[in-house]
Design a protein around this motif. Structure first.
Motif, PDB file in Angstrom:
ATOM      1  N   TYR A  18       0.805  -1.202   0.048  1.00 54.52           N
ATOM      2  CA  TYR A  18      -0.009   0.083  -0.063  1.00 54.52           C
ATOM      3  C   TYR A  18       0.884   1.573   0.191  1.00 54.52           C
ATOM      4  N   GLU A  19       1.887   1.298   0.922  1.00 56.24           N
ATOM      5  CA  GLU A  19       2.806   2.627   0.931  1.00 56.24           C
ATOM      6  C   GLU A  19       3.389   2.964  -0.399  1.00 56.24           C
ATOM      7  N   GLY A  20       3.965   1.898  -1.017  1.00 58.00           N
ATOM      8  CA  GLY A  20       4.848   2.222  -2.009  1.00 58.00           C
ATOM      9  C   GLY A  20       4.114   2.172  -3.621  1.00 58.00           C
ATOM     10  N   LYS A  21       2.864   1.679  -3.388  1.00 58.90           N
ATOM     11  CA  LYS A  21       2.318   1.226  -4.796  1.00 58.90           C
ATOM     12  C   LYS A  21       0.747   1.988  -4.796  1.00 58.90           C
ATOM     13  N   VAL A  22       0.024   1.749  -3.833  1.00 63.54           N
ATOM     14  CA  VAL A  22      -1.239   2.240  -3.899  1.00 63.54           C
ATOM     15  C   VAL A  22      -1.315   3.737  -3.479  1.00 63.54           C
ATOM     16  N   PHE A  23      -0.701   3.895  -2.347  1.00 62.17           N
ATOM     17  CA  PHE A  23      -0.834   5.258  -1.888  1.00 62.17           C
ATOM     18  C   PHE A  23      -0.375   6.319  -2.857  1.00 62.17           C
ATOM     19  N   PRO A  24       0.843   6.232  -3.535  1.00 61.01           N
ATOM     20  CA  PRO A  24       1.264   7.374  -4.458  1.00 61.01           C
ATOM     21  C   PRO A  24       0.184   7.641  -5.546  1.00 61.01           C
ATOM     22  N   LEU A  25      -0.539   6.373  -6.049  1.00 57.39           N
ATOM     23  CA  LEU A  25      -1.357   6.422  -6.979  1.00 57.39           C
ATOM     24  C   LEU A  25      -2.664   7.247  -6.564  1.00 57.39           C
ATOM     25  N   THR A  26      -2.988   7.645  -5.325  1.00 53.96           N
ATOM     26  CA  THR A  26      -4.100   8.288  -5.049  1.00 53.96           C
ATOM     27  C   THR A  26      -3.632   9.817  -4.544  1.00 53.96           C
ATOM     28  N   GLY A  27      -2.467  10.194  -4.893  1.00 57.00           N
ATOM     29  CA  GLY A  27      -1.884  11.562  -4.756  1.00 57.00           C
ATOM     30  C   GLY A  27      -1.124  11.643  -3.431  1.00 57.00           C
ATOM     31  N   ALA A  28      -0.691  10.407  -2.748  1.00 53.64           N
ATOM     32  CA  ALA A  28       0.206  10.530  -1.557  1.00 53.64           C
ATOM     33  C   ALA A  28      -0.341  11.385  -0.523  1.00 53.64           C
ATOM     34  N   TYR A  29       0.381  12.091   0.021  1.00 54.80           N
ATOM     35  CA  TYR A  29       0.237  13.324   0.903  1.00 54.80           C
ATOM     36  C   TYR A  29      -0.340  14.296   0.518  1.00 54.80           C
ATOM     37  N   GLY A  30      -1.268  14.537  -0.282  1.00 60.08           N
ATOM     38  CA  GLY A  30      -1.868  15.462  -1.095  1.00 60.08           C
ATOM     39  C   GLY A  30      -2.503  16.426  -0.305  1.00 60.08           C
ATOM     40  N   ARG A  31      -2.999  17.475  -1.095  1.00 60.35           N
ATOM     41  CA  ARG A  31      -4.113  18.511  -0.169  1.00 60.35           C
ATOM     42  C   ARG A  31      -5.221  17.998   0.516  1.00 60.35           C
ATOM     43  N   ARG A 341       4.434   8.026  -9.094  1.00 58.16           N
ATOM     44  CA  ARG A 341       3.257   8.770  -8.601  1.00 58.16           C
ATOM     45  C   ARG A 341       2.317   9.429  -9.577  1.00 58.16           C
ATOM     46  N   CYS A 342       1.219   9.772  -9.314  1.00 58.65           N
ATOM     47  CA  CYS A 342       0.131  10.351 -10.434  1.00 58.65           C
ATOM     48  C   CYS A 342       0.498  11.682 -10.254  1.00 58.65           C
ATOM     49  N   THR A 343       0.041  12.370 -11.480  1.00 57.73           N
ATOM     50  CA  THR A 343       0.270  13.828 -11.387  1.00 57.73           C
ATOM     51  C   THR A 343      -1.138  14.240 -11.962  1.00 57.73           C
ATOM     52  N   PRO A 344      -1.830  15.218 -11.628  1.00 52.69           N
ATOM     53  CA  PRO A 344      -3.013  15.997 -11.949  1.00 52.69           C
ATOM     54  C   PRO A 344      -3.067  16.076 -13.589  1.00 52.69           C
ATOM     55  N   GLN A 345      -4.131  14.973 -13.907  1.00 58.73           N
ATOM     56  CA  GLN A 345      -4.616  14.864 -15.458  1.00 58.73           C
ATOM     57  C   GLN A 345      -6.117  15.590 -15.561  1.00 58.73           C
ATOM     58  N   GLU A 346      -6.090  16.066 -16.833  1.00 56.03           N
ATOM     59  CA  GLU A 346      -7.531  16.514 -17.226  1.00 56.03           C
ATOM     60  C   GLU A 346      -8.173  15.349 -17.714  1.00 56.03           C
ATOM     61  N   THR A 347      -8.581  14.597 -16.738  1.00 56.76           N
ATOM     62  CA  THR A 347      -9.528  13.345 -17.391  1.00 56.76           C
ATOM     63  C   THR A 347     -10.660  13.740 -16.173  1.00 56.76           C
ATOM     64  N   THR A 348     -11.744  12.661 -16.994  1.00 56.14           N
ATOM     65  CA  THR A 348     -12.926  12.859 -16.037  1.00 56.14           C
ATOM     66  C   THR A 348     -12.704  11.997 -14.860  1.00 56.14           C
ATOM     67  N   PHE A 349     -13.719  12.060 -13.900  1.00 56.09           N
ATOM     68  CA  PHE A 349     -13.666  11.255 -12.472  1.00 56.09           C
ATOM     69  C   PHE A 349     -14.184   9.771 -13.004  1.00 56.09           C
ATOM     70  N   GLU A 350     -14.955   9.721 -14.124  1.00 56.41           N
ATOM     71  CA  GLU A 350     -15.404   8.414 -14.551  1.00 56.41           C
ATOM     72  C   GLU A 350     -14.214   7.584 -14.944  1.00 56.41           C
ATOM     73  N   SER A 351     -13.439   8.088 -15.587  1.00 58.51           N
ATOM     74  CA  SER A 351     -12.212   7.333 -16.307  1.00 58.51           C
ATOM     75  C   SER A 351     -11.373   6.840 -14.937  1.00 58.51           C
ATOM     76  N   LEU A 352     -11.260   7.644 -14.017  1.00 57.39           N
ATOM     77  CA  LEU A 352     -10.652   7.317 -12.836  1.00 57.39           C
ATOM     78  C   LEU A 352     -11.174   6.286 -12.016  1.00 57.39           C
ATOM     79  N   SER A 353     -12.400   6.222 -11.885  1.00 55.10           N
ATOM     80  CA  SER A 353     -13.140   5.228 -11.192  1.00 55.10           C
ATOM     81  C   SER A 353     -12.915   4.007 -11.895  1.00 55.10           C
ATOM     82  N   SER A 354     -13.189   3.804 -13.313  1.00 53.66           N
ATOM     83  CA  SER A 354     -13.112   2.333 -14.097  1.00 53.66           C
ATOM     84  C   SER A 354     -11.766   2.107 -13.637  1.00 53.66           C
TER      85      SER A 354
END
Length: 650
Positions: A18-31, A341-354
């Motif tokens: 979770y720490e190294g692979k799942v957590f960074p994909l959600t924005g890590a320690y984001g806002r 790590r993921c970066t902010p993208q101009e994609t829809t929330f539906e694409s993220l959900s799927s």
């Protein structure tokens, strides 16, 4: 034991980092994580405000004496002939050792006596008409003055504190376990709701017994608020921010302690102070309506294999952190192995959900069911149980030995505010000290240092107090108080890092409950009028020295991910005592020989050289005949010479 579910389909979930692979994909320690952590600091303020308000509820005024009883004076006595002080001198005995009027006795004169001098025949009797109190710190009326808990009823004050601590112990154990069953958010909301109702009910107490029982119940629910918020904020941070987040939470508690004397002076009466300290708990009920400020921990959802809830939580964190994923960048087959790590993208929330749903579905089997664990499973563990026991021991020492230091500070200056603010300021300095040192030198090393300094300060006070000046005793007491509070804070934080997610609530509850036992030990001394203070000091000083050896068995958690499963918790190893390289912090304490691998280049080269040497050796213990070149024409009469075409090879 995990409840429900089949073991085989969930094997892949236990291997997910979770720490190294799942957590960074959600924005890590984001806002969004930082926002949730910010709102998790306010429960610490509310809990500490209610915890230390007990000091003002049970504080005995500096001066008090029996109310004068005219029936104990002669019938010919005229009150108008005496001043107020003269009247008190006639009716209340004077204690030469303290220089004050007696707290618990009155003079009784013979009915027909006319002699009111100091040589008059009179006897001492217990108070008959209550007490008069003067010089109260903070509150003008509290638990003591409301029901006259002095003299013969003094034992009810430490008993009330012991019962209050018993409530905290019960709450840490029960509600800490509920954190692992119901989740962090549900336990937090349940605890806040019940503690708010009990806080309002305490204001309506009409007897000491009712007050004691209600405070016991409220203490148990306050413990649930504290442990659930502590765990939740820690599970939302990366390794680099965990320490700072925990210490800022402690500083919120220090702020509550600093404000409490002023709040008590403004309230004056204990029911008003109880209502004011309950108000922050009532405000925390707003977290029920606004779920985004205190969401469920996605780490706990994944660790307990709640797939659908984990998908929704991760999607929520990703979108609020402004972080979305593309399938072509993070395909579902490699979601658990890609550490970018993921970066902010101009994609829809539906694409993220799927995308996120597909990742989790590939990590968990379709037949995977939620699995919950309890602290009872620790009996089948070795490392987790040992770490929990050691940190419970150190926290017990850190909280219990503080009474020895504060008593020395109070003997230097009997003013209540002097002792109170010395303790609060040393707590703030302990937070700053931990922030500046622990991330650099490591958790285990600084825990060891604080235990050593605490033990040395206690031993020096035991041995040298009769030979030291008051200023040196005060310095040693302040140093001991500083490092004992650092020892307690660091023990709780260390425990939250080494304990696995699936049992973090219950195990951390056990550790914090041990700290409450140490706090209750001081009240046991007061229950005996400090008759066993010296033995209390000796025992805790000995424990502090013994804890130095126990701390060496702990692992190091600096810059390391939180363990999620029992297997992760069991795989933690203690580092070496002296590190030759700064990056080698995961070696065993005792160096062991590494197992030989199937291919060792050094051993292989030795084998080749030995074989080559034997091939070129002239004298061998045996010969192997190898036919040479046969002649074109065979001659039966010819014989092979001694050094013919036969050669010895090995």
């Amino acid at each position: 034991m995990a409840s429900g579910g089949v073991a085989d389909p969930c094997v892949k979930a236990t291997q997910m980092d979770y720490e190294g692979k799942v957590f960074p994909l959600t924005g890590a320690y984001g806002r969004y994580n930082r926002t949730v952590v910010f709102f998790s600091w306010f429960p610490s303020f509310a809990v500490v405000l209610n915890l230390f308000s007990d000091v003002f509820f049970t504080l005995i005024p500096e001066e008090y004496h029996c109310s004068a009883d005219p029936q104990l004076l002669p019938s010919a006595f005229l009150l108008s002939n005496f001043s107020k002080q003269g009247y008190l001198n006639l009716t209340i005995p004077y204690q030469e050792d303290t220089g004050r009027l007696s707290h618990c006795e009155l003079y009784k004169y013979p009915p027909n006596s006319s002699d009111l001098s100091d040589n008059a025949p009179r006897e001492r009797v217990a108070c008959t008409r209550g007490w008069e109190y003067h010089g109260a710190a903070g509150l003008q009326s509290n638990f003591v003055t409301q029901w006259d808990l002095v003299c013969g009823d003094y034992w009810k004050i430490p008993l009330q504190h012991i019962c209050f601590m018993m409530g905290w112990i019960l709450g840490y154990i029960v509600l800490g376990t509920l954190c692992d069953w119901l989740g962090r958010r549900r336990t937090f909301l349940l605890s806040v709701s019940v503690s708010s109702v009990l806080g309002v009910t305490v204001c309506l107490s009409n007897s000491a017994v009712v007050f004691l029982l209600l405070r016991l119940a409220q203490g148990s629910t306050l413990a649930g608020v504290y442990v659930s918020s502590y765990i939740s904020r820690l599970e939302l941070c990366d390794p680099g921010h965990r320490l700072m987040v925990a210490m800022v939470s402690s500083l919120f508690g220090v702020l509550a302690e600093l404000l409490l004397p002023g709040v008590a002076a403004l309230c004056r009466d204990w029911p008003i102070l109880q209502a004011v300290t309950t108000l922050p708990l009532i405000l925390l009920l707003g977290y029920w309506c606004c779920g985004s400020v205190f969401p469920e921990s996605p780490r706990w959802l994944l660790a307990t294999q709640q797939v659908s809830a984990a998908k929704k939580s991760l999607q929520d964190f990703s979108s609020r952190n402004g972080c979305t994923l593309h399938d072509e960048l993070y395909p579902g087959q490699t979601a658990l192995t890609d550490t970018r790590r993921c970066t902010p993208q101009e994609t829809t929330f539906e694409s993220l959900s799927s995308s996120s749903s597909f990742h989790i579905d590939s990590a968990f089997g379709e037949d995977c069911h939620p699995g919950y664990h309890t602290v009872l499973e620790l009996r089948r563990t070795r490392v987790i149980w040992r770490n929990c026991l050691i940190l419970s021991f150190t926290l017990f020492i850190g909280t219990g030995i503080q009474y020895c230091f504060t008593r020395n500070v109070h003997s230097f200056n009997t003013n209540f505010y002097f002792t109170y603010f010395i303790r609060v300021l040393t707590g703030a300095l302990a937070c700053v000290f931990i922030c500046l040192s622990v991330n650099h030198f490591g958790r285990r090393g600084m825990l060891l240092l604080t235990a050593i300094i605490t033990g040395l300060s206690s031993l020096l006070l035991l041995a040298l107090t009769p030979y030291l000046r008051g200023g040196l005793v005060l310095v040693l007491s302040v140093v001991g108080l500083l490092f004992s509070q650092a020892l307690a804070m660091l023990s709780a934080f260390f425990a939250s890092e080494v304990l696995p997610t699936v049992v973090r609530g219950g195990c951390l509850g056990l550790v914090l409950a041990a700290g409450c036992v140490g706090m209750a030990a001081s009240s046991l001394m007061e229950l005996q009028n400090n008759g066993g203070y010296f033995l209390h000091h000796v025992i805790f000083a000995s424990f502090a020295v013994l804890s130095v050896l126990c701390i060496m068995l702990l692992p190091e958690t600096k810059r390391k991910p939180l363990p999620d499963t029992l297997k992760d918790g069991e795989s933690q190893r203690r580092p070496a005592l002296f590190l030759s390289h700064p990056d080698r912090d995961s070696l065993p304490l005792l160096r062991t020989r590494a197992p030989l691998s199937e291919y060792n280049p050094e051993n292989y080269s030795r084998l080749v050289s030995a074989t080559r040497k034997m091939m070129t050796k002239d004298t061998l213990p045996y010969r192997i005949a190898v036919p040479g070149h046969s002649p074109l024409l065979s001659d039966s009469d010819s014989t092979a010479p001694d050094n013919g075409p036969l050669r010895a090879v090995a």
